[in-house]
Design a protein around this motif. Sequence first.
Motif, mmCIF file in Angstrom:
data_model
loop_
_atom_site.group_PDB
_atom_site.id
_atom_site.type_symbol
_atom_site.label_atom_id
_atom_site.label_comp_id
_atom_site.label_asym_id
_atom_site.label_seq_id
_atom_site.Cartn_x
_atom_site.Cartn_y
_atom_site.Cartn_z
ATOM 1 N N ALA A 469 0.829 -1.212 0.000
ATOM 2 C CA ALA A 469 0.000 0.000 0.000
ATOM 3 C C ALA A 469 0.858 1.254 0.000
ATOM 4 N N VAL A 470 1.921 1.253 0.809
ATOM 5 C CA VAL A 470 2.808 2.413 0.831
ATOM 6 C C VAL A 470 3.537 2.543 -0.500
ATOM 7 N N GLU A 471 3.914 1.438 -1.098
ATOM 8 C CA GLU A 471 4.536 1.499 -2.420
ATOM 9 C C GLU A 471 3.589 2.107 -3.453
ATOM 10 N N ARG A 472 2.284 1.822 -3.310
ATOM 11 C CA ARG A 472 1.321 2.410 -4.240
ATOM 12 C C ARG A 472 1.232 3.923 -4.017
ATOM 13 N N ALA A 473 1.259 4.362 -2.761
ATOM 14 C CA ALA A 473 1.270 5.801 -2.489
ATOM 15 C C ALA A 473 2.542 6.428 -3.034
ATOM 16 N N TYR A 474 3.672 5.759 -2.805
ATOM 17 C CA TYR A 474 4.958 6.251 -3.308
ATOM 18 C C TYR A 474 4.916 6.398 -4.834
ATOM 19 N N ALA A 475 4.353 5.414 -5.521
ATOM 20 C CA ALA A 475 4.292 5.466 -6.982
ATOM 21 C C ALA A 475 3.423 6.625 -7.458
ATOM 22 N N ALA A 476 2.323 6.894 -6.734
ATOM 23 C CA ALA A 476 1.463 8.016 -7.102
ATOM 24 C C ALA A 476 2.212 9.334 -6.971
ATOM 25 N N VAL A 477 3.024 9.444 -5.930
ATOM 26 C CA VAL A 477 3.823 10.664 -5.743
ATOM 27 C C VAL A 477 4.874 10.778 -6.840
ATOM 28 N N ARG A 478 5.553 9.681 -7.119
ATOM 29 C CA ARG A 478 6.626 9.728 -8.116
ATOM 30 C C ARG A 478 6.086 9.942 -9.533
ATOM 31 N N ALA A 479 4.819 9.707 -9.738
ATOM 32 C CA ALA A 479 4.221 9.983 -11.047
ATOM 33 C C ALA A 479 4.105 11.475 -11.311
ATOM 34 N N VAL A 480 4.150 12.295 -10.250
ATOM 35 C CA VAL A 480 4.027 13.749 -10.428
ATOM 36 C C VAL A 480 5.250 14.509 -9.919
ATOM 37 N N VAL A 481 6.083 13.855 -9.083
ATOM 38 C CA VAL A 481 7.253 14.519 -8.507
ATOM 39 C C VAL A 481 8.436 13.554 -8.568
ATOM 40 N N PRO A 482 9.509 13.882 -9.256
ATOM 41 C CA PRO A 482 10.659 12.973 -9.313
ATOM 42 C C PRO A 482 11.469 13.002 -8.022
ATOM 43 N N THR A 483 12.276 11.982 -7.843
ATOM 44 C CA THR A 483 13.207 11.948 -6.720
ATOM 45 C C THR A 483 14.110 13.189 -6.767
ATOM 46 N N LEU A 484 14.455 13.699 -5.594
ATOM 47 C CA LEU A 484 15.331 14.874 -5.517
ATOM 48 C C LEU A 484 16.779 14.418 -5.630
ATOM 49 N N ASP A 485 17.351 14.560 -6.825
ATOM 50 C CA ASP A 485 18.742 14.186 -7.058
ATOM 51 C C ASP A 485 19.695 15.358 -6.862
ATOM 52 N N GLU A 486 19.165 16.551 -6.952
ATOM 53 C CA GLU A 486 19.905 17.773 -6.641
ATOM 54 C C GLU A 486 18.880 18.845 -6.285
ATOM 55 N N ASP A 487 19.332 19.886 -5.610
ATOM 56 C CA ASP A 487 18.396 20.909 -5.161
ATOM 57 C C ASP A 487 17.646 21.524 -6.340
#
Length: 518
Positions: A469-487
């Motif tokens: 379930a948390v992975e599904r929430a994480y995927a929903a977030v990553r669909a609109v916001v990428p991981t922060l690789d730099e500021d």
Amino acid sequence: MHPQTPLLLGCPITLSDLEDITRRGRRVALCPEARARIVASRAAVDAIALAGDSAPAVYGINTGFGALAETRIGERDVIALQRNLVRSHATGVGPDLGEAEVRGIMVLRAQVVAMGYSGVRAEVVELLADMLNARVTPRIPSQGSVGASGDLAPLAHLALVLMGEGEATFEGRRMTGGEALAAAGLAPVTLAAKEGLALINGTQYMASLGALAVRDALALCTVADIAGAMSLEANKGSKRPFDERLMKVRPHPGQAACASNLRAMLDDSEIMQSHADCPRVQDAYSLRCMPQVHGASRDALMWAAEVLARELNSVTDNPTVFLREDGGADLLSGGNFHGQPLALALDLAAMAAAELANISERRVEQLVNPALSSGLTPFLAPQSGLHSGFMIAQVASASLVSENKVLCHPASVDSIPSSAGREDHVSMGSVSAKKLAQVIENVRASLAIEIMTAAQGIDQRRPLRSSAAVERAYAAVRAVVPTLDEDRPLYRDIEAVKGLVTSGALARAVEEVTGPLQ
């Protein structure tokens, strides 16, 4: 797509019905049984109006208003009395209300009148219904009501448009009330005896704003559970404090609901299994006590929702028309327009909602503070020092939480006498409603900050996976916001995650795994 079946005015309505009309464009129509009640109560008012100067003094029909209630109005001035009342009371100031809030006011005012205790003609109710269906939206400023004798100023701005005056929006354009009605193929009404008073005596401003805000707050309780589950995984927390046995020995319903949600979301997590034998005995309160804190907010908001649900089907007019079995009628002056029941409930709702952000910000601190975060990088930065990561995201959340603490000062403990002392105690419930709406906006932003921060923490736990379930929430977030690789500027990220929260998309994604959350 909005429901096709019209809501029937004059029949019982629910908070869900109100949301369908205000936000999803559901149509309305007058309940056939209500029409008969309207006609009968109008006949009682007409009997007084037609009796002219020989009729007894009845407040608002042949007398002045407020401190001028003992001033008798002559027969030839009865119509002018109603017109002057509406014009003089349209004193609203401040930013305009949004379309949903105005539509809520409209349908709730129509509902009161349609219940048949106001002595208002059916054509007045039908014009309100037609305006709702055509999306003619009166301009109503957000400030100016003290919440007793009704929300007089805001409701007067609504009544102006029914008269063909004031301002309204139609098809995205602002114009005069008369122009908006004409553009929609509608005609204004000339208000008859008592009708102006009936349109402005009531709690519909605070009920509309309050009902929509409480509905949003209850939805945010579930979002807070999702955010908390994500933070717990990111910070290698334990789900043992959510054991059903612990909930049963302290049986608050909101606490049980939150714990049930958390258990459903935290099943089968690789991250949790990875630290099953770690030396940490207990998590911080912001993680361990989510059922107790989120649950208390949920219980308080459910009580506020019950108060509002009653108000949606209450008669808040004055005087109120009661038909007798002998064919006569009693017109009783009372105080059903007083907003105190709502003011207290909405003040509590603001405090309850604010706590969701208060504890959320503390979970963000758990994630960004290297002394607390169980091995996450300082501020979740990809290269701490060179990058600041989520340092100021936590600061933004702290700012919102602090603002909420100011907004949570109860408006209902204040009263300023008005109308030359006749209206000597008022509820200030309109202020309670307005503050609550702002608190909800702040909570939504705070939770968005936590959700995107927790997603970054989960990134740093890879290759371990969190629960499904948390992975599904994480995927929903990553669909609109990428991981922060730099500021990068994070304000766009916050808005994107807020969009997931507001639309319900985040909760729906999680429920694809868990089934319906509470």
